[in-house]
Write a protein that holds these residues in place. Structure first.
Motif, mmCIF file in Angstrom:
data_model
loop_
_atom_site.group_PDB
_atom_site.id
_atom_site.type_symbol
_atom_site.label_atom_id
_atom_site.label_comp_id
_atom_site.label_asym_id
_atom_site.label_seq_id
_atom_site.Cartn_x
_atom_site.Cartn_y
_atom_site.Cartn_z
ATOM 1 N N LEU A 293 -2.256 5.726 -10.285
ATOM 2 C CA LEU A 293 -1.584 7.015 -10.148
ATOM 3 C C LEU A 293 -0.680 7.072 -8.923
ATOM 4 O O LEU A 293 0.424 7.605 -8.989
ATOM 5 C CB LEU A 293 -2.616 8.146 -10.101
ATOM 6 N N TRP A 294 -1.120 6.528 -7.826
ATOM 7 C CA TRP A 294 -0.369 6.658 -6.579
ATOM 8 C C TRP A 294 1.019 6.042 -6.635
ATOM 9 O O TRP A 294 1.947 6.615 -6.054
ATOM 10 C CB TRP A 294 -1.168 6.090 -5.423
ATOM 11 N N PRO A 295 1.238 4.911 -7.315
ATOM 12 C CA PRO A 295 2.617 4.416 -7.400
ATOM 13 C C PRO A 295 3.560 5.407 -8.095
ATOM 14 O O PRO A 295 4.706 5.580 -7.682
ATOM 15 C CB PRO A 295 2.487 3.115 -8.187
ATOM 16 N N GLN A 296 3.047 6.092 -9.127
ATOM 17 C CA GLN A 296 3.870 7.116 -9.797
ATOM 18 C C GLN A 296 4.147 8.282 -8.853
ATOM 19 O O GLN A 296 5.260 8.813 -8.809
ATOM 20 C CB GLN A 296 3.159 7.616 -11.049
ATOM 21 N N LEU A 297 3.125 8.686 -8.114
ATOM 22 C CA LEU A 297 3.310 9.785 -7.156
ATOM 23 C C LEU A 297 4.298 9.393 -6.063
ATOM 24 O O LEU A 297 5.096 10.224 -5.614
ATOM 25 C CB LEU A 297 1.968 10.189 -6.544
ATOM 26 N N ALA A 298 4.263 8.125 -5.647
ATOM 27 C CA ALA A 298 5.198 7.664 -4.619
ATOM 28 C C ALA A 298 6.634 7.697 -5.135
ATOM 29 O O ALA A 298 7.560 8.065 -4.397
ATOM 30 C CB ALA A 298 4.825 6.257 -4.171
ATOM 31 N N GLU A 299 6.832 7.341 -6.407
ATOM 32 C CA GLU A 299 8.177 7.415 -6.996
ATOM 33 C C GLU A 299 8.676 8.847 -7.022
ATOM 34 O O GLU A 299 9.840 9.118 -6.695
ATOM 35 C CB GLU A 299 8.159 6.855 -8.416
ATOM 36 N N PHE B 215 2.519 16.617 -6.626
ATOM 37 C CA PHE B 215 1.455 16.691 -7.633
ATOM 38 C C PHE B 215 1.874 17.568 -8.806
ATOM 39 O O PHE B 215 1.621 17.240 -9.968
ATOM 40 C CB PHE B 215 0.160 17.227 -7.010
ATOM 41 N N ARG B 216 2.525 18.701 -8.518
ATOM 42 C CA ARG B 216 2.939 19.608 -9.590
ATOM 43 C C ARG B 216 3.948 18.947 -10.509
ATOM 44 O O ARG B 216 3.830 19.001 -11.733
ATOM 45 C CB ARG B 216 3.526 20.898 -9.006
ATOM 46 N N VAL B 217 4.956 18.291 -9.936
ATOM 47 C CA VAL B 217 5.993 17.638 -10.737
ATOM 48 C C VAL B 217 5.387 16.498 -11.552
ATOM 49 O O VAL B 217 5.714 16.322 -12.727
ATOM 50 C CB VAL B 217 7.144 17.132 -9.831
ATOM 51 N N ALA B 218 4.498 15.733 -10.945
ATOM 52 C CA ALA B 218 3.872 14.616 -11.650
ATOM 53 C C ALA B 218 3.035 15.103 -12.830
ATOM 54 O O ALA B 218 3.012 14.480 -13.892
ATOM 55 C CB ALA B 218 3.015 13.806 -10.690
ATOM 56 N N ALA B 219 2.350 16.222 -12.664
ATOM 57 C CA ALA B 219 1.516 16.750 -13.736
ATOM 58 C C ALA B 219 2.346 17.302 -14.887
ATOM 59 O O ALA B 219 1.893 17.311 -16.034
ATOM 60 C CB ALA B 219 0.598 17.841 -13.190
ATOM 61 N N MET C 58 0.848 -1.180 0.000
ATOM 62 C CA MET C 58 0.000 0.000 0.000
ATOM 63 C C MET C 58 0.892 1.242 0.000
ATOM 64 O O MET C 58 1.896 1.299 0.691
ATOM 65 C CB MET C 58 -0.885 -0.031 1.249
ATOM 66 N N VAL C 59 0.493 2.227 -0.742
ATOM 67 C CA VAL C 59 1.267 3.459 -0.891
ATOM 68 C C VAL C 59 0.861 4.446 0.192
ATOM 69 O O VAL C 59 -0.319 4.599 0.502
ATOM 70 C CB VAL C 59 1.020 4.055 -2.293
ATOM 71 N N ASP C 60 1.846 5.123 0.763
ATOM 72 C CA ASP C 60 1.607 6.117 1.803
ATOM 73 C C ASP C 60 1.313 7.469 1.150
ATOM 74 O O ASP C 60 2.201 8.103 0.575
ATOM 75 C CB ASP C 60 2.827 6.213 2.724
ATOM 76 N N ALA C 61 0.077 7.915 1.223
ATOM 77 C CA ALA C 61 -0.338 9.167 0.582
ATOM 78 C C ALA C 61 0.044 10.394 1.392
ATOM 79 O O ALA C 61 -0.104 11.514 0.913
ATOM 80 C CB ALA C 61 -1.838 9.159 0.339
ATOM 81 N N SER C 62 0.540 10.206 2.610
ATOM 82 C CA SER C 62 0.893 11.360 3.427
ATOM 83 C C SER C 62 2.114 12.100 2.874
ATOM 84 O O SER C 62 2.348 13.247 3.230
ATOM 85 C CB SER C 62 1.163 10.923 4.868
ATOM 86 N N LYS C 63 2.872 11.457 2.001
ATOM 87 C CA LYS C 63 4.048 12.100 1.413
ATOM 88 C C LYS C 63 3.727 12.843 0.126
ATOM 89 O O LYS C 63 4.615 13.404 -0.496
ATOM 90 C CB LYS C 63 5.129 11.053 1.149
ATOM 91 N N PHE C 64 2.468 12.846 -0.283
ATOM 92 C CA PHE C 64 2.072 13.529 -1.506
ATOM 93 C C PHE C 64 1.854 15.012 -1.202
ATOM 94 O O PHE C 64 0.793 15.429 -0.768
ATOM 95 C CB PHE C 64 0.801 12.926 -2.097
ATOM 96 N N THR C 65 2.889 15.777 -1.437
ATOM 97 C CA THR C 65 2.818 17.220 -1.208
ATOM 98 C C THR C 65 2.357 17.911 -2.487
ATOM 99 O O THR C 65 2.215 17.286 -3.536
ATOM 100 C CB THR C 65 4.189 17.768 -0.801
ATOM 101 N N ALA C 66 2.152 19.207 -2.391
ATOM 102 C CA ALA C 66 1.770 19.987 -3.565
ATOM 103 C C ALA C 66 2.857 19.902 -4.631
ATOM 104 O O ALA C 66 2.566 19.838 -5.827
ATOM 105 C CB ALA C 66 1.519 21.440 -3.158
ATOM 106 N N GLU C 67 4.113 19.870 -4.201
ATOM 107 C CA GLU C 67 5.236 19.769 -5.132
ATOM 108 C C GLU C 67 5.201 18.433 -5.879
ATOM 109 O O GLU C 67 5.486 18.376 -7.078
ATOM 110 C CB GLU C 67 6.558 19.927 -4.370
#
Length: 128
Positions: free
Chosen positions: A64-70, A12-16, A1-10
Motif C-alpha cells: 500500500l505505501w508505494p501507492q500512497l507515496a505516488e 489517504f482520502r484520494v487513495a481510497a 524505503m517509503v517515507d510515511a511522514s508525507k502521508f496526510t489525510a488528503e
C-alpha cells in the motif's frame, strides 16, 4: 524505503477514492464514512481502531505505501489552487422564544376539533 511522514489525510482520502484501491484502504474508508474515525486520525497515528492500524502493518508497507507515496508526490507536484472565496455571511435567524413565553401556543383549540384519524376511538361526550 517509503517515507510515511508525507502521508496526510488528503493522501489517504484520494487513495481510497481511486478505483482498484487496496482492500485495507477501502475497509478503512468505510469506517471513515461511518464516523468511527477520520483520515486525520489515521495520518497522525492517533487512531486505535484495528482497521486504521492495519494501514501501517508490514504487509501494508510492502503493497500500500508505494501507492500512497505516488499519490503524495502527485499532490505535491500540483500547484495549490487559489483559496476559495469566503462564503457570504449567514443571515441571522429569528431568536428562539423564551421558555416562559406561551403567547404563540394554544391549548384548548385542539380539544374542540374532532379526531381526524379513523382508527382513534371517538368519544361521545367530547366538549362537555
Amino acid at each position: 524505503m517509503v517515507d510515511a511522514s508525507k502521508f496526510t489525510a488528503e493522501v489517504f482520502r484520494v487513495a481510497a477514492e481511486r478505483p482498484g484501491a487496496s482492500p485495507r484502504l477501502t475497509r478503512a474508508a468505510g469506517c471513515v464514512r461511518d464516523g468511527k474515525f477520520s483520515w486525520e486520525d489515521v495520518a497522525t497515528g492517533t487512531c486505535e481502531h484495528p482497521l486504521a492500524q492495519a494501514l501501517f502493518a508490514p504487509k501494508a508497507q510492502e503493497k500500500l505505501w508505494p501507492q500512497l507515496a505516488e499519490i503524495a508526490a502527485e499532490l505535491e507536484s500540483v500547484p495549490e489552487a487559489a483559496p476559495a472565496p469566503a462564503a457570504p455571511p449567514r443571515r441571522a435567524r429569528k431568536a428562539p422564544a423564551a421558555d416562559d413565553d406561551f403567547s404563540e401556543h394554544t391549548y384548548l383549540e385542539d380539544l374542540a376539533e374532532p379526531n381526524s384519524h379513523p382508527a382513534w376511538p371517538q368519544r361521545r361526550d367530547r366538549g362537555r
